[in-house]
Motif scaffolding. Sequence first.
Motif, PDB file in Angstrom:
ATOM      1  N   LEU A  92      -2.431   1.100   7.882  1.00 35.14           N
ATOM      2  CA  LEU A  92      -3.543   2.113   7.947  1.00 35.14           C
ATOM      3  C   LEU A  92      -3.245   3.244   7.483  1.00 35.14           C
ATOM      4  O   LEU A  92      -4.045   4.050   7.166  1.00 35.14           O
ATOM      5  CB  LEU A  92      -4.035   1.989   9.506  1.00 35.14           C
ATOM      6  N   PRO A  93      -1.953   3.956   7.666  1.00 36.21           N
ATOM      7  CA  PRO A  93      -1.473   5.012   7.368  1.00 36.21           C
ATOM      8  C   PRO A  93      -1.767   5.299   5.774  1.00 36.21           C
ATOM      9  O   PRO A  93      -1.890   6.575   5.123  1.00 36.21           O
ATOM     10  CB  PRO A  93       0.169   5.203   7.570  1.00 36.21           C
ATOM     11  N   TYR A  94      -1.760   4.224   5.208  1.00 33.98           N
ATOM     12  CA  TYR A  94      -1.811   4.350   3.425  1.00 33.98           C
ATOM     13  C   TYR A  94      -3.254   4.015   3.197  1.00 33.98           C
ATOM     14  O   TYR A  94      -3.387   4.102   1.894  1.00 33.98           O
ATOM     15  CB  TYR A  94      -0.896   3.328   2.991  1.00 33.98           C
ATOM     16  N   GLY A 154       0.281   7.147  -6.471  1.00 31.81           N
ATOM     17  CA  GLY A 154      -0.752   8.072  -6.727  1.00 31.81           C
ATOM     18  C   GLY A 154      -2.146   7.691  -6.617  1.00 31.81           C
ATOM     19  O   GLY A 154      -3.212   8.316  -7.030  1.00 31.81           O
ATOM     20  N   LEU A 155      -2.383   6.426  -6.361  1.00 30.97           N
ATOM     21  CA  LEU A 155      -3.811   5.853  -6.517  1.00 30.97           C
ATOM     22  C   LEU A 155      -4.446   6.013  -4.826  1.00 30.97           C
ATOM     23  O   LEU A 155      -3.923   6.313  -4.133  1.00 30.97           O
ATOM     24  CB  LEU A 155      -3.812   4.265  -6.445  1.00 30.97           C
ATOM     25  N   THR A 156      -5.787   6.040  -5.143  1.00 32.51           N
ATOM     26  CA  THR A 156      -6.534   5.949  -3.917  1.00 32.51           C
ATOM     27  C   THR A 156      -6.705   4.429  -3.390  1.00 32.51           C
ATOM     28  O   THR A 156      -6.725   3.406  -4.410  1.00 32.51           O
ATOM     29  CB  THR A 156      -7.777   6.533  -4.532  1.00 32.51           C
ATOM     30  N   VAL A 157      -6.609   4.169  -2.016  1.00 37.02           N
ATOM     31  CA  VAL A 157      -6.561   3.016  -1.579  1.00 37.02           C
ATOM     32  C   VAL A 157      -7.688   2.732  -0.808  1.00 37.02           C
ATOM     33  O   VAL A 157      -8.043   3.774   0.174  1.00 37.02           O
ATOM     34  CB  VAL A 157      -5.434   2.775  -0.630  1.00 37.02           C
ATOM     35  N   THR A 158      -8.521   1.847  -1.049  1.00 37.16           N
ATOM     36  CA  THR A 158      -9.589   1.417  -0.241  1.00 37.16           C
ATOM     37  C   THR A 158      -9.372   0.016   0.330  1.00 37.16           C
ATOM     38  O   THR A 158      -8.656  -0.594  -0.375  1.00 37.16           O
ATOM     39  CB  THR A 158     -10.977   1.410  -1.172  1.00 37.16           C
ATOM     40  N   TYR A 176      -9.102   4.441  14.280  1.00 37.33           N
ATOM     41  CA  TYR A 176      -8.448   4.410  13.028  1.00 37.33           C
ATOM     42  C   TYR A 176      -7.714   5.692  12.628  1.00 37.33           C
ATOM     43  O   TYR A 176      -6.802   5.588  11.890  1.00 37.33           O
ATOM     44  CB  TYR A 176      -9.658   3.677  12.380  1.00 37.33           C
ATOM     45  N   HIS A 177      -8.670   6.658  13.114  1.00 37.41           N
ATOM     46  CA  HIS A 177      -8.044   8.068  12.528  1.00 37.41           C
ATOM     47  C   HIS A 177      -6.731   8.371  13.144  1.00 37.41           C
ATOM     48  O   HIS A 177      -5.684   8.835  12.493  1.00 37.41           O
ATOM     49  CB  HIS A 177      -8.851   9.166  13.002  1.00 37.41           C
ATOM     50  N   LEU A 201       0.801  -1.201  -0.063  1.00 42.05           N
ATOM     51  CA  LEU A 201       0.126  -0.136   0.151  1.00 42.05           C
ATOM     52  C   LEU A 201       0.884   1.401   0.025  1.00 42.05           C
ATOM     53  O   LEU A 201       0.475   2.302  -0.647  1.00 42.05           O
ATOM     54  CB  LEU A 201      -0.758   0.051   1.217  1.00 42.05           C
ATOM     55  N   ARG A 202       2.208   1.256   0.485  1.00 41.92           N
ATOM     56  CA  ARG A 202       3.028   2.452   0.571  1.00 41.92           C
ATOM     57  C   ARG A 202       3.426   2.784  -0.771  1.00 41.92           C
ATOM     58  O   ARG A 202       3.283   3.666  -1.400  1.00 41.92           O
ATOM     59  CB  ARG A 202       4.046   2.188   1.464  1.00 41.92           C
ATOM     60  N   ARG A 203       3.695   1.632  -1.642  1.00 36.88           N
ATOM     61  CA  ARG A 203       4.127   1.721  -2.873  1.00 36.88           C
ATOM     62  C   ARG A 203       2.905   2.270  -3.660  1.00 36.88           C
ATOM     63  O   ARG A 203       3.035   3.065  -4.647  1.00 36.88           O
ATOM     64  CB  ARG A 203       4.762   0.496  -3.475  1.00 36.88           C
ATOM     65  N   VAL A 204       1.488   1.654  -3.549  1.00 35.02           N
ATOM     66  CA  VAL A 204       0.279   2.103  -4.408  1.00 35.02           C
ATOM     67  C   VAL A 204       0.367   3.734  -4.132  1.00 35.02           C
ATOM     68  O   VAL A 204       0.063   4.348  -5.176  1.00 35.02           O
ATOM     69  CB  VAL A 204      -0.716   1.547  -3.930  1.00 35.02           C
TER      70      VAL A 204
END
Length: 329
Positions: A188-190, A165-169, A219-220, A158-161
């Motif tokens: 979670l930070p990503y 520049g992608l949106t992560v769900t 989570y926040h 997810l860090r690389r994603v």
Amino acid sequence: MRTDPSAVISAGLHIVDVLGRPVTHIPDGQGVAFLDEITMTVAGTAAATSADLARLGVAVAAVGAVGNDVMGQFLRSRMASLGIDVTHLVRLDGVPTSATMLPIRPNGERPALHVIGANAFVTEDLVPWDLVSRARVFHMGGTFLLPGLDGEPTARVLRRVKELGLTVTMDFIPGGRADAAELLAPALPYVDYLLPNLEDAAFVAGRREADRAGVIAWYHDRGVGCTILTMGADGVSIARRGEPETRLPAFDIDVVDTTGCGDAFTAGFITGLLDGRSLLECAERGLACGSLVATGLGSDAGLVDQHHLLDFIATTPRRQLAETAMEAS
């Protein structure tokens, strides 16, 4: 809507579900119980989301693993028939395709009998980075049931994603494991949009469901951009980090089976993101998709296409939004 060949990458759980309803009891010995329906569907937090996205006109690529068996052939062929790119849904020799038997109770509840199978062999090495680099959204579906990917490997992916520049769900299935918070935290930070149900989210956060404010804050505080917590008949909770919670009421439907409702919610939400809709409009699409799937048996029930979805939103009444005050954390 933009539907270029790599609009969404959906990575993680790919499962075949075999469902029957209504199941009121399991017969003793070799007895027989007669049911109204039995079906077999594409399922799993990644696969079902992919299928629902495809029905809504979104080009999606699947990333995961199946066995080189009959179940795997069914899963890949069914997904491909919907227009999903299954090039990176690899076939593995010597392991079964992940599968679940679901005896659906008359009230729609769904106890599960599950074989982990090929999902245990999903690793970060399967991620097709060239394809990811041309996508807009990366969905991570099934954390906690992906032993080769859970924890730091998911965080690295997810860090690389995000760097691309992608949106992560993300959606997850904690399954009662004691190390859930520790395993999830690095990723979670990503995560831009976290989309579990409230029960699962509360379990991982070590909070009670009534302490929704505490669940959201957990989570926040760990970097999630926005929590989207589905709550069944109580609708959905939406909260961007640093902003107040908003809730939307559920659609008023007769529930047949809740299998795949969360995955359908995610698909509807993602279509809203791709269309540039507001956060509340994205969540409304998610609620409608989940509601449609709940009206039939299996994760592929009810949802036809985007025109049908928008008509459902325009014509279906809503439940009254219950006043459920959040406890102080």
